[in-house]
Every structure is written in structure tokens, then in C-alpha cells.
Design a protein around this motif. Structure first.
Motif, mmCIF file in Angstrom:
data_model
loop_
_atom_site.group_PDB
_atom_site.id
_atom_site.type_symbol
_atom_site.label_atom_id
_atom_site.label_comp_id
_atom_site.label_asym_id
_atom_site.label_seq_id
_atom_site.Cartn_x
_atom_site.Cartn_y
_atom_site.Cartn_z
ATOM 1 N N PRO A 32 -4.071 2.744 15.694
ATOM 2 C CA PRO A 32 -3.689 1.448 15.119
ATOM 3 C C PRO A 32 -4.848 0.676 14.509
ATOM 4 O O PRO A 32 -4.657 -0.098 13.570
ATOM 5 C CB PRO A 32 -3.101 0.687 16.319
ATOM 6 N N ASP A 33 -6.063 0.885 15.025
ATOM 7 C CA ASP A 33 -7.199 0.147 14.482
ATOM 8 C C ASP A 33 -7.552 0.588 13.066
ATOM 9 O O ASP A 33 -8.303 -0.112 12.360
ATOM 10 C CB ASP A 33 -8.426 0.314 15.395
ATOM 11 N N TRP A 35 -5.017 1.516 10.814
ATOM 12 C CA TRP A 35 -3.831 1.376 9.974
ATOM 13 C C TRP A 35 -4.104 0.466 8.789
ATOM 14 O O TRP A 35 -4.807 -0.539 8.903
ATOM 15 C CB TRP A 35 -2.669 0.802 10.792
ATOM 16 N N THR A 38 -1.051 -3.865 8.806
ATOM 17 C CA THR A 38 -1.069 -4.558 10.086
ATOM 18 C C THR A 38 -0.525 -5.968 9.890
ATOM 19 O O THR A 38 -0.456 -6.463 8.757
ATOM 20 C CB THR A 38 -2.505 -4.633 10.644
ATOM 21 N N GLU A 40 -1.959 -8.696 10.390
ATOM 22 C CA GLU A 40 -2.992 -9.518 9.753
ATOM 23 C C GLU A 40 -3.037 -9.272 8.250
ATOM 24 O O GLU A 40 -3.126 -10.220 7.452
ATOM 25 C CB GLU A 40 -4.373 -9.210 10.368
#
Length: 248
Positions: A32-33, A35, A38, A40
Motif C-alpha cells: 500500500p505504501d 500505491w 491513495t 491522499e
């Protein structure tokens, strides 16, 4: 020496869209870091996301309008469409509109990773949307199968160029459009079959007849031109002399 100093100090900056990009693999889905999409990113670029979907929604509405206008016509009802029920126009339109979703997402990502400004990849993408809509107009509205087939072939070329432009900015934006590219190839083959049943077969037969007719005309002309004029005159004189002899 001065030239060597200039060469040594000349160090052009490499454009960001040409910098090496990380390879996209299935492991990306579980990180996920890394992706690209997100919460944000969405909140910071919400307006461009809305505009990206608005563009494909407008294209989809024109697509549907042309299709709904055409399927009620006598011309469309009389078309031979083959026996493949999976690729009939109702299913084709549904598949087409669903595949607009990754197109919108890809163009949005290209905007973000292309410096959050309009770039060449988005220009090519806009041209691609126009050609996409022109297919629906030429097929269902103008009701010209040959023009529709030409538009489809053009669309494949423009879509491939669009994908290559997306790839130069963000590989992931190009990869998520792979189903769309496969769909275009499959549907073009199917549409080419419809064109053959309704127009292509007749055009090929007419071309064959025209070619055969021209060959026959050439043969007849050769036969007519095979006897020289002076020989013809001699033969005519001989026939006339024989007739005179019989009369005497």
C-alpha cells in the motif's frame, strides 16, 4: 580548450517522464505504501479526477446517443450480423462503456505524474477519445460500415500510440488499459466480419467480375486485331472472284 570546457560543463537535465520507472509487478498490489491511488492522492487531485471521468462520460453519452439513434433504423435491422451473440451490439456497448473507466483513471494518473499539467500524452489521449466517438457516429448514425471499419482500424493505431505515451509517463497507466486494447482487437475482427457479410462480399465479387470483364475485352480485341487489313482485302477479293466465276 574552450570547446572542451563547454562540453564538460554541458549537462542537460533529463525530463522527469524519461526517468527510469520501477517495474510494475503483482507484488505492487500488496504494498500500500507504493500505491499510485491513495485517499491522499485523491483528495489532493480531486478536481482533475472529476474532469477525467467527465471526459469519458461525455464520450459515452455521444456513443449511446448514436447507438440508440441507429438501432431503430430499417438499415440496421436489415444488417446481417452473424451468429455470435456474445459480441452483439448490446453487449459490445456495455463492455465498451465499462472499459472507459480505466481510461479515465489512466489519464488522471498521467496528469498527476506528468507534472500536474497538460502534456503531450493527454493531447494524444484526447484525440483518441474523438476517434473513439467517431466510430459510433459512422456506424450507427451515418450508417456506413466501410467508414466504421476504417475508424476502428484508425482507433487501434491511435490507442496504441496513446498507450505508448502513457507508458513514457507512468507504466502503470499504460498497463491498466491492456483489457481495452484486447477488446478493440477482438471487436475489430468481429466488425470486419459484419462488413464482409453486408458490403465486403459484394464489393469483392464486383471487383472480380470487373477484372474478368476487362480480361475478356482484351481477348476479343486481340482476336479482332489478329488479321491485318491487307490480308482481309485479299481474302475479300478472292471471295468476290469466286462468286464472279460461279455466275459466269
Amino acid at each position: 580548450m574552450a570547446d572542451e570546457e563547454i562540453l564538460n560543463t554541458f549537462d542537460p537535465a533529463i525530463p522527469e517522464d524519461l526517468l527510469p520507472q520501477p517495474e510494475v509487478s503483482w507484488e505492487y498490489l500488496f504494498q500500500p505504501d507504493q500505491w499510485y491511488i491513495t485517499p491522499e492522492v485523491i483528495s489532493e487531485n480531486f478536481l482533475p479526477l472529476v474532469l477525467s471521468f467527465a471526459a469519458v462520460i461525455i464520450a459515452g453519452l455521444i456513443f449511446l446517443f448514436a447507438r440508440n439513434k441507429g438501432i431503430e433504423s430499417k438499415w440496421y435491422k436489415d444488417l446481417q450480423k452473424g451468429k455470435n451473440s456474445l459480441l452483439n451490439d448490446n453487449n459490445a456497448v456495455k463492455i465498451w462503456l465499462v472499459l472507459y473507466i480505466p481510461l479515465a483513471i489512466a489519464s488522471w494518473l498521467v496528469y498527476i505524474h506528468g507534472g500536474q499539467t497538460w502534456n503531450r500524452a493527454l493531447t494524444v489521449y484526447s484525440l483518441h477519445l474523438i476517434v473513439n466517438v467517431l466510430f459510433a457516429v459512422s456506424y450507427w448514425w451515418v450508417q456506413d460500415l466501410s467508414l466504421g471499419l476504417l475508424n476502428l482500424i484508425t482507433l487501434i493505431g491511435v490507442a496504441m500510440f496513446t498507450s505508448s505515451q502513457f507508458n513514457s509517463v507512468l507504466k502503470f497507466a499504460s498497463y491498466i488499459n491492456t483489457p481495452y486494447m484486447i477488446w478493440l482487437l477482438i471487436y475489430t475482427v468481429y466488425f470486419g466480419y459484419i462488413w464482409y457479410l453486408n458490403e465486403g462480399k459484394q464489393l469483392l465479387e464486383e471487383a472480380k467480375l470487373a477484372r474478368g470483364g476487362s480480361n475478356n475485352n482484351k481477348t476479343v480485341k486481340k482476336k479482332k486485331a489478329g488479321i491485318p487489313s491487307d490480308v482481309k482485302k485479299k481474302l475479300q477479293l478472292q471471295v468476290q472472284e469466286q462468286k464472279n466465276v460461279k455466275v459466269e
